[in-house]
Design an enzyme around this catalytic site. Structure first.
Site, PDB file in Angstrom:
ATOM      1  N   GLY A  26       0.791  -1.197   0.158  1.00 50.14           N
ATOM      2  CA  GLY A  26      -0.048   0.041   0.098  1.00 50.14           C
ATOM      3  C   GLY A  26       0.783   1.301   0.048  1.00 50.14           C
ATOM      4  N   ARG A  87       1.086  -4.738  -4.917  1.00 45.61           N
ATOM      5  CA  ARG A  87       1.201  -5.914  -4.048  1.00 45.61           C
ATOM      6  C   ARG A  87       1.407  -7.106  -4.936  1.00 45.61           C
ATOM      7  NH1 ARG A  87      -0.606  -3.988   0.939  1.00 45.61           N
ATOM      8  NH2 ARG A  87      -2.206  -2.531   0.801  1.00 45.61           N
ATOM      9  N   ASP A 118       4.992  -4.527   6.224  1.00 42.17           N
ATOM     10  CA  ASP A 118       5.551  -5.988   6.742  1.00 42.17           C
ATOM     11  C   ASP A 118       5.613  -7.034   5.508  1.00 42.17           C
ATOM     12  OD1 ASP A 118       2.797  -6.200   6.801  1.00 42.17           O
ATOM     13  OD2 ASP A 118       2.695  -7.157   8.637  1.00 42.17           O
ATOM     14  N   THR A 141       4.155   2.640   5.839  1.00 40.20           N
ATOM     15  CA  THR A 141       3.024   2.218   5.733  1.00 40.20           C
ATOM     16  C   THR A 141       2.102   3.210   6.640  1.00 40.20           C
ATOM     17  OG1 THR A 141       1.340   0.560   6.730  1.00 40.20           O
ATOM     18  CG2 THR A 141       3.544   0.689   7.704  1.00 40.20           C
ATOM     19  N   ASP A 143      -0.020   2.345   8.620  1.00 36.85           N
ATOM     20  CA  ASP A 143      -0.628   1.834   9.718  1.00 36.85           C
ATOM     21  C   ASP A 143       0.104   2.025  11.016  1.00 36.85           C
ATOM     22  OD1 ASP A 143      -2.417   1.056   7.851  1.00 36.85           O
ATOM     23  OD2 ASP A 143      -1.766  -0.997   7.743  1.00 36.85           O
ATOM     24  N   ASP A 145       2.335  -0.154  12.181  1.00 36.88           N
ATOM     25  CA  ASP A 145       2.394  -1.322  12.788  1.00 36.88           C
ATOM     26  C   ASP A 145       3.528  -2.051  12.699  1.00 36.88           C
ATOM     27  OD1 ASP A 145       1.879  -1.880   9.943  1.00 36.88           O
ATOM     28  OD2 ASP A 145       0.320  -3.246  10.314  1.00 36.88           O
ATOM     29  N   ARG A 187      -5.068  -1.886   9.018  1.00 37.57           N
ATOM     30  CA  ARG A 187      -5.482  -3.280   9.200  1.00 37.57           C
ATOM     31  C   ARG A 187      -4.874  -3.983  10.396  1.00 37.57           C
ATOM     32  NH1 ARG A 187      -5.030  -6.139   3.822  1.00 37.57           N
ATOM     33  NH2 ARG A 187      -3.031  -4.728   3.494  1.00 37.57           N
TER      34      ARG A 187
HETATM   35  O1  F6P Z   1      -1.654  -1.435   4.973  1.00 40.80           O
HETATM   36  C1  F6P Z   1      -2.094   0.123   4.522  1.00 40.80           C
HETATM   37  C2  F6P Z   1      -3.376  -0.096   4.285  1.00 40.80           C
HETATM   38  O2  F6P Z   1      -3.747   1.033   3.970  1.00 40.80           O
HETATM   39  C3  F6P Z   1      -4.199  -0.572   5.283  1.00 40.80           C
HETATM   40  O3  F6P Z   1      -4.681   0.124   6.404  1.00 40.80           O
HETATM   41  C4  F6P Z   1      -5.600  -0.959   4.710  1.00 40.80           C
HETATM   42  O4  F6P Z   1      -6.253  -2.158   5.529  1.00 40.80           O
HETATM   43  C5  F6P Z   1      -4.986  -1.674   3.491  1.00 40.80           C
HETATM   44  O5  F6P Z   1      -3.753  -1.036   3.524  1.00 40.80           O
HETATM   45  C6  F6P Z   1      -5.952  -1.442   2.443  1.00 40.80           C
HETATM   46  O6  F6P Z   1      -5.277  -2.336   1.167  1.00 40.80           O
HETATM   47  P1  F6P Z   1      -5.724  -1.983  -0.339  1.00 40.80           P
HETATM   48  O7  F6P Z   1      -5.711  -0.496  -0.725  1.00 40.80           O
HETATM   49  O8  F6P Z   1      -4.823  -2.769  -0.895  1.00 40.80           O
HETATM   50  O9  F6P Z   1      -7.363  -2.431  -0.263  1.00 40.80           O
END
Ligand code: F6P
Length: 337
Positions: A26, A87, A118, A141, A143, A145, A187
């Site tokens: 992301g 991804r 991660d 990220t 997040d 995390d 997430r």
């Molecule tokens: O990991 C970053 C993040 O933005 C999370 O907060 C969220 O759950 C996820 O990516 C959303 O991913 P995507 O844009 O691939 O749906």
């Protein structure tokens, strides 16, 4: 300002011949200043540097261009990643990682800087474990995390974006005396929700680290109403494993006729110009990644710990979950009415 370590880069064999930099997973605000940091620091040390398009997907097929100083001009203030991100499930296959390593060797590149979360850092660790390519990871990220760093690139901007949005929602909540459930990203982790909840004076914060006690929440909200307290309010909800959890919570509150409105902030939190703080963090980490490579490091992530730039082996990053500071959450509860 982060205190950067003094590293010994006098061993000429440690200096990479050429570095590739990529953004993966992301996107987040601050990826651009991090790339810029890597590129400018590499050029400063006389090292060739290549920008890889679309993360690991571009690495596998050799979609990368050599960069000069002007390649990263006018990007420090831009959100997202100008290298694009992806991804890439295919990178879980060792044969695909071998292919990527061969592509790098063909181009004379012996080190890669990976900016991502991660999953992306796991990919970097596997790439170097199986192949003769050095890697440095940077935590990118929203997040926050990632183990081994107090802050990730993008977190500060995302928190500010969500706070700004909720301040606006608050105006409507007050005007209509209504209750809002606002879902924020992160997430499976409550870092964004806790920080945002404190910063916007939320009446409640719901995060995955603490069991959802819907009956207690309903009881408190109904009680507030019975006591004639204003029925307006903001409840910040962390998305948990997948977006949309808030719709279910709203259904349960509706059974008590609490009639909340739901607002899922979604990807608005990932975009936008990086905050000043994220730009400085990303620039320090990007330039440090090159310092660490020149000092012979491999298979580490560079993060910040107690105001200092610090490396952590990637296997530790993968094996450990960063825990939310319980004290911070307790403090948030203290601030509720
Ligand atoms: O990991 C970053 C993040 O933005 C999370 O907060 C969220 O759950 C996820 O990516 C959303 O991913 P995507 O844009 O691939 O749906």
């Amino acid at each position: 300002m982060y205190i950067t370590p003094t590293l010994n880069d006098s061993e000429p064999t440690s200096k990479p011949r050429a570095i590739a930099v990529l953004t993966s997973g992301g996107d987040c605000p601050g990826m651009n200043p991090a790339i810029r940091g890597v590129v400018r620091a590499a050029l400063h040390k006389g090292i060739k540097v290549f920008g890889v398009q679309r993360g690991y997907s571009g690495l596998i097929i050799g979609d990368m261009q050599e960069m000069d100083s002007s390649s990263v001009s006018n990007i420090v203030q831009r959100g997202g990643t100008f290298l694009k991100s992806d991804r890439c499930p295919a990178f879980k296959d060792p044969a695909v990682r071998y292919q990527a390593a061969e592509v790098l060797k063909e181009k004379g590149i012996d080190a890669v800087v990976v900016i991502g979360g991660d999953g992306s850092l796991t990919g970097a660790h596997l790439l170097t474990s199986e192949n003769d390519i050095r890697v440095i990871g940077l935590p990118g990220t929203i997040d926050n995390d990632i183990y081994g760093t107090d802050l990730t690139i993008g977190f500060d901007t995302a928190v500010n974006t969500a706070v700004e949005a909720i301040d606006r929602i608050r105006d409507t909540a007050l005007s209509h005396e209504s209750l809002f459930l606002v879902e924020v990203m992160g997430r499976n982790s409550g870092f964004i929700a806790t920080h945002v909840g404190i910063a916007c004076g939320a009446e409640m914060i719901i995060i995955p680290e603490y069991e959802l006690q819907i009956d207690a929440i309903c009881f408190q909200l109904v009680n507030n109403r019975l006591q004639g307290k204003s029925s307006s309010g903001i409840i910040v909800v962390a998305e948990g494993p997948k977006p949309g959890v808030t719709t279910n919570i709203a259904k349960q509150l509706n059974q008590q006729e609490l009639d909340p409105k739901v607002c899922i902030l979604g990807h608005i939190q990932r975009g936008g110009s990086p905050s000043g703080h994220d730009r400085v963090l990303a620039s320090c980490l990007g330039t440090s990644a090159v310092d660490y490579l020149c000092a012979g490091y491999n298979d580490v992530m560079i993060g910040v710990q107690n105001g200092k730039i610090k490396e952590t082996p990637l296997h530790q990053i993968i094996e450990n979950n960063k825990q939310l500071d319980n004290q911070l959450f307790e403090r948030a509860l203290m601030l509720h009415k």
